[in-house]
Structures are given as structure tokens and as C-alpha cells.
Design an enzyme around this catalytic site. Structure first.
Site, PDB file in Angstrom:
ATOM      1  N   ILE A  59       0.883  -1.162   0.000  1.00 29.32           N
ATOM      2  CA  ILE A  59       0.000   0.000   0.000  1.00 29.32           C
ATOM      3  C   ILE A  59       0.922   1.213   0.000  1.00 29.32           C
ATOM      4  O   ILE A  59       1.884   1.264   0.762  1.00 29.32           O
ATOM      5  CB  ILE A  59      -0.942  -0.007   1.223  1.00 29.32           C
ATOM      6  CG1 ILE A  59      -1.903   1.197   1.210  1.00 29.32           C
ATOM      7  CG2 ILE A  59      -0.182  -0.070   2.528  1.00 29.32           C
ATOM      8  CD1 ILE A  59      -2.971   1.126   2.309  1.00 29.32           C
ATOM      9  N   SER A  60       0.692   2.160  -0.890  1.00 34.69           N
ATOM     10  CA  SER A  60       1.599   3.309  -1.034  1.00 34.69           C
ATOM     11  C   SER A  60       1.647   4.152   0.233  1.00 34.69           C
ATOM     12  O   SER A  60       0.685   4.206   1.002  1.00 34.69           O
ATOM     13  CB  SER A  60       1.159   4.195  -2.204  1.00 34.69           C
ATOM     14  OG  SER A  60       1.371   3.547  -3.427  1.00 34.69           O
ATOM     15  N   ALA A  61       2.781   4.823   0.436  1.00 39.37           N
ATOM     16  CA  ALA A  61       2.909   5.780   1.534  1.00 39.37           C
ATOM     17  C   ALA A  61       1.869   6.884   1.356  1.00 39.37           C
ATOM     18  O   ALA A  61       1.492   7.225   0.229  1.00 39.37           O
ATOM     19  CB  ALA A  61       4.310   6.369   1.556  1.00 39.37           C
TER      20      ALA A  61
END
Length: 212
Positions: A59-61
Site C-alpha cells: 500500500i503506497s505511503a
């Protein structure tokens, strides 16, 4: 887990100039990131870093989601394509910005992530998001053309199919490269594509017929 844990993260991103638009700020504030990760990872939900979601994906930052939403210049009513659903978190944030009059189509190639993200998005009421199982490097003709397209994995170059499915005046955002990647912004004007280098990034590889 209280959603207000994200407030200090948002304040930091605003102070660093990563996010500016109120629509982006409001969307990130409203989406419960902890609902898009496993129970074992919940305590890290509002840490501004990528998190493992299984199957070699992340999951992206939070800051990267914010930056991409800013650079896409999203607005209500837009038709958006996301290549690489992952957890569904990024699509949820975008769906909040484009609103009920807009639509987000998101493509995921890994069946387990497709099922998980579809279930989460449905349970949380993101009714303007359609999750599709397939090869995102081919785009998704059924809902084209798109006002905005963004890719959440890095390929050797941007698949031509995505440019073909982009509306005139549309913006496409994608990380390009193998080990060293650059987030690129492409704008389609009168059928021609202009490009702009934004920043150095690190994404998982774009897998598919027109990827790696």
C-alpha cells in the site's frame, strides 16, 4: 483505530508542500487507511510509509498518494483509471475527490488482491469505484476514454494502450524505469503527448503484457 491519527501526518505533508488542494486534504482525512490493511499491520496504518499487503505488493505511503492526487489535478465528475488496485486505498482517496458524479475504474492482476480490495471498497460504500480483474497494461476499453489515468507500478515505459484510452486534455501519471524510477506526468493535447519529469520514486514492477 481512530482516523484522527492521520491528522499529524496531513499537517506534516501540508507544511512540506506535498499537498495543497483542500479536496486532496479532505479525501485523505476521510479514508480509513487501517481498513485497507491486515489486522496485524493496523498499528502502522497512519505511519507515512509503504506497507506490505502480501503477494509482493504494498500500500503506497500516504505522501505518495497525496502527491499523485495533486499532480493529477483531479476534480469532481472525472472518469479515472487506476492501473494496480493493490489494497484499494488509493482508489478510495481518488473516488472521494471525483465524487458521486465521477467514476474510478481500477484494475488488479492478482486475484486475491482483486477480491480483497473489491470487498473492502464495497463494504465502506465507495460505490463509484469499479474493480476489475485483468492486465492493467492493456487499460480497460469498456469504460474509456478517461480524463485521468495513473499507474501504481513502474514499467520500462508507459503502455501505448493507456495513451490511446486517455481523453484529449487528459493527464496520465506513471512511474517509469527499472531500478531507478521517475514519476512522469503526461498531458494529451490535440492528440499529441507532452511529458514532464516530477520526482524520483520507488514502486513495485508493472507486470503484464506491456510491462515487465
Amino acid at each position: 483505530m481512530p482516523l484522527n491519527e492521520i491528522i499529524p501526518v496531513i499537517e506534516n505533508l501540508i507544511s512540506r508542500g506535498y499537498i495543497k488542494k483542500q479536496s486532496v486534504i479532505d479525501a485523505i482525512l476521510s479514508v480509513p487507511r487501517h481498513k485497507f490493511i491486515s489486522k496485524s499491520m493496523e498499528s502502522y496504518a497512519y505511519v507515512d510509509s509503504p506497507l506490505e499487503i502480501g503477494y509482493g505488493q504494498t500500500i503506497s505511503a500516504i505522501h505518495m498518494v497525496g502527491i499523485m492526487c495533486e499532480e493529477l489535478d483531479l476534480d469532481e465528475g472525472q472518469n479515472v483509471l487506476e492501473v494496480g488496485t493493490g489494497s484499494g486505498y488509493h482508489a478510495a482517496v481518488v473516488s472521494k475527490i471525483v465524487g458521486e458524479s465521477g467514476k474510478v475504474t481500477t484494475i488488479e492482476r492478482i486475484p486475491e488482491l482483486f477480491e480483497n480490495s473489491k470487498k473492502t471498497l464495497s463494504e465502506l460504500g465507495y460505490n463509484n469505484v469499479e474493480v476489475v480483474l485483468g492486465d492493467g497494461t492493456k487499460g480497460y476499453l469498456e469504460n474509456a476514454p478517461y480524463d485521468r489515468i495513473y499507474v501504481t507500478a513502474s514499467g520500462p515505459d508507459v503502455p501505448k494502450a493507456l495513451f490511446k484510452q486517455l481523453n484529449d486534455g487528459g493527464i496520465l501519471l506513471a512511474p517509469v524505469g527499472a531500478h531507478f524510477q521517475t514519476l512522469m506526468r503526461y498531458t494529451k493535447i490535440n492528440g499529441s503527448i507532452s511529458e514532464e519529469k516530477l520526482l524520483e520514486v520507488a514502486f513495485v514492477p508493472l507486470i503484464g503484457e506491456n510491462g515487465f
